[in-house]
Design a protein around this motif. Structure first.
Motif, PDB file in Angstrom:
ATOM      1  N   PHE A 106       0.684  -1.357   0.139  1.00  0.00           N
ATOM      2  CA  PHE A 106       0.433  -0.087  -0.116  1.00  0.00           C
ATOM      3  C   PHE A 106       0.841   1.066  -0.417  1.00  0.00           C
ATOM      4  O   PHE A 106       1.002   2.188   0.749  1.00  0.00           O
ATOM      5  CB  PHE A 106      -0.837  -0.162   1.303  1.00  0.00           C
TER       6      PHE A 106
ATOM      7  N   ALA B 160      -7.126   2.366  -0.778  1.00  0.00           N
ATOM      8  CA  ALA B 160      -6.088   1.608  -1.280  1.00  0.00           C
ATOM      9  C   ALA B 160      -6.954   0.354  -0.027  1.00  0.00           C
ATOM     10  O   ALA B 160      -7.458  -0.442   0.182  1.00  0.00           O
ATOM     11  CB  ALA B 160      -5.830   0.917  -2.457  1.00  0.00           C
ATOM     12  N   LEU B 161      -5.929   0.452   1.393  1.00  0.00           N
ATOM     13  CA  LEU B 161      -5.646  -0.250   2.325  1.00  0.00           C
ATOM     14  C   LEU B 161      -7.226  -0.474   2.781  1.00  0.00           C
ATOM     15  O   LEU B 161      -7.671  -1.210   3.682  1.00  0.00           O
ATOM     16  CB  LEU B 161      -5.088   0.281   3.928  1.00  0.00           C
TER      17      LEU B 161
ATOM     18  N   SER C 206      -9.256  -2.704   1.397  1.00  0.00           N
ATOM     19  CA  SER C 206      -8.956  -4.192   1.364  1.00  0.00           C
ATOM     20  C   SER C 206      -9.060  -4.587   2.615  1.00  0.00           C
ATOM     21  O   SER C 206     -10.073  -6.283   2.864  1.00  0.00           O
ATOM     22  CB  SER C 206      -7.003  -4.058   1.142  1.00  0.00           C
TER      23      SER C 206
ATOM     24  N   GLU D 203     -12.853  -6.006   2.269  1.00  0.00           N
ATOM     25  CA  GLU D 203     -12.906  -6.535   1.740  1.00  0.00           C
ATOM     26  C   GLU D 203     -12.542  -8.288   2.434  1.00  0.00           C
ATOM     27  O   GLU D 203     -12.753  -9.155   1.868  1.00  0.00           O
ATOM     28  CB  GLU D 203     -11.945  -6.776   0.160  1.00  0.00           C
ATOM     29  N   PHE D 204     -11.650  -8.056   2.853  1.00  0.00           N
ATOM     30  CA  PHE D 204     -10.922  -9.478   3.639  1.00  0.00           C
ATOM     31  C   PHE D 204     -11.754  -9.506   5.223  1.00  0.00           C
ATOM     32  O   PHE D 204     -11.774 -11.255   5.351  1.00  0.00           O
ATOM     33  CB  PHE D 204      -9.642  -8.674   4.798  1.00  0.00           C
TER      34      PHE D 204
ATOM     35  N   TYR E 127      -5.033  -7.066  10.646  1.00  0.00           N
ATOM     36  CA  TYR E 127      -5.070  -7.913   9.292  1.00  0.00           C
ATOM     37  C   TYR E 127      -3.766  -7.449   8.378  1.00  0.00           C
ATOM     38  O   TYR E 127      -3.490  -7.474   8.159  1.00  0.00           O
ATOM     39  CB  TYR E 127      -5.881  -6.052   8.540  1.00  0.00           C
TER      40      TYR E 127
END
Length: 383
Positions: free
Chosen positions: A253, A264-265, A268, A271-272, A316
């Protein structure tokens, strides 16, 4: 044992200190202080909450469900031995303070007189993220009865954001499955783990839920459990943010030379975990309040972020507790060595030479600075 060690010590009539208790239950593995107080209440055959609170704290009933309980210094005075040592044992064994300390350091400690001793009492300035609910795992109640001879309330089940039992993979309960009454009530001891709910339901007999926790929830619970069990390593706010940022860049990232792609982080992370799990872990996210999400990445604000957010980010970014803990140890040690060299300058002896008394004293100063969350120069000025 479940009843703890007995002590015959009593205070004299001229001693102004509170009388030493006839006994207080020793901590069982991963047991909360509220559980130990409830076991004391049951073993003493107390008729009212008031009598138990008076004996243990000299106070009217107060909540024992916060993340780090207040007034434990008053209980420490009523136990045999050093009140300061008693307080540290109570906090380290039976509260979530070790987990707070890992992310928030000890710079929030305040000096306080306990009996005839003065010490730094650690209490987080803000307890952001606590629900004041008590969580239980039915299978743990059964296992504890078999292994320890009694049931009890587990500390790891009360960690903010944790939704499942790390051991049995069951969703945690915070209320009776029969009548939906929460286990925790204002100013009341939590006795339902032992005597069942007031409606008559035995909580150990609760049926397994149709909905099982996800693998991510279970891994998160195990990650949090490992962190609270591990040896402490205190970080400054700057070190914590540095650790998050460097790991975020490592896993892809990077933006520019040393910045993070926050958008973007966030995507993500979403989504995770998935929106449903993320809502259960992070109450602010469930209410669509995401403006303060990246306070964990700002040195001036990271201490204001709730504990569950720090756990979420660290899980994460690192996934495995061992990896996270190893990086903390490496970072803290490198910073300690650098600070030692910067602070001592040319007086620091080479590793191959014998240390002088001055070197040893300065190293002790640096260690104290690290524990208290100070830079060495700040600690020197403070003292």
């Amino acid at each position: 044992s479940c009843t703890g060690r007995s002590s015959c010590a009593t205070s004299t009539s001229t001693d102004p200190a509170p009388k030493i208790l006839p006994f207080f239950p020793s901590a069982l593995p991963d047991e909360t202080i509220s559980s130990r107080v409830s076991r004391y209440h049951i073993r003493r055959g107390q008729l009212t909450n008031n009598s138990t609170y008076t004996e243990l704290f000299g106070l009217a009933p107060f909540s024992l469900t916060p993340l780090v309980q207040p007034h434990l210094d008053k209980l420490a005075l009523r136990l045999p031995g050093s009140p300061v040592d008693n307080l540290r044992d109570l906090q380290n064994e039976s509260t979530l303070l070790p987990l707070f300390r890992r992310f928030f350091g000890t710079h929030l400690a305040k000096r306080k007189a306990i009996g005839n001793e003065i010490t730094a009492v650690e209490l987080p300035r803000r307890l952001v993220g606590g629900s004041r609910l008590t969580h239980l795992c039915p299978e743990c109640l059964i296992d504890d009865d078999k292994v320890h001879g009694c049931r009890y309330i587990h500390r790891s089940h009360q960690i903010p954001g944790v939704t499942s039992c790390w051991k049995h993979g069951r969703l945690l309960m915070d209320r009776c499955p029969a009548c939906r009454q929460p286990f925790s009530q204002p100013g009341q001891l939590i006795l339902s783990a032992w005597i069942g709910c007031e409606c008559g339901h035995d909580l150990a007999q609760a049926k397994r839920e149709e909905t099982a926790p996800t693998e991510t929830e279970l891994a998160f619970a195990r990650f949090a459990k490992a962190l609270i069990d591990a040896a402490p390593a205190h970080m400054t706010p700057n070190q914590l943010v540095q650790l998050y940022r460097s790991r975020g860049i490592e896993v892809g990232f990077r933006q520019g030379s040393d910045r993070l792609k926050r958008t973007a982080l966030f995507a993500s992370i979403e989504e995770f975990f998935g929106p449903a799990v993320l809502s259960r872990i992070d109450p602010a996210y469930s209410k669509c309040k995401t403006s303060g999400w990246f306070h964990v990445l700002q040195t001036s604000l990271t201490m204001e972020a709730p504990l569950y957010r720090h756990l979420l980010f660290s899980f994460y970014l690192f996934r495995e507790a061992d990896v996270f803990l190893a990086r903390i140890k490496e970072l803290v040690e490198n910073e300690r060595i650098k600070s030692l060299k910067d602070f001592t300058g040319p007086t620091l002896t080479d590793n191959n030479e014998e240390k002088t008394l001055a070197d040893e004293l300065i190293e002790e100063l640096i260690d104290s600075a690290t524990r208290l969350g100070y830079a060495p120069q700040q600690l020197w000025h403070h003292n």
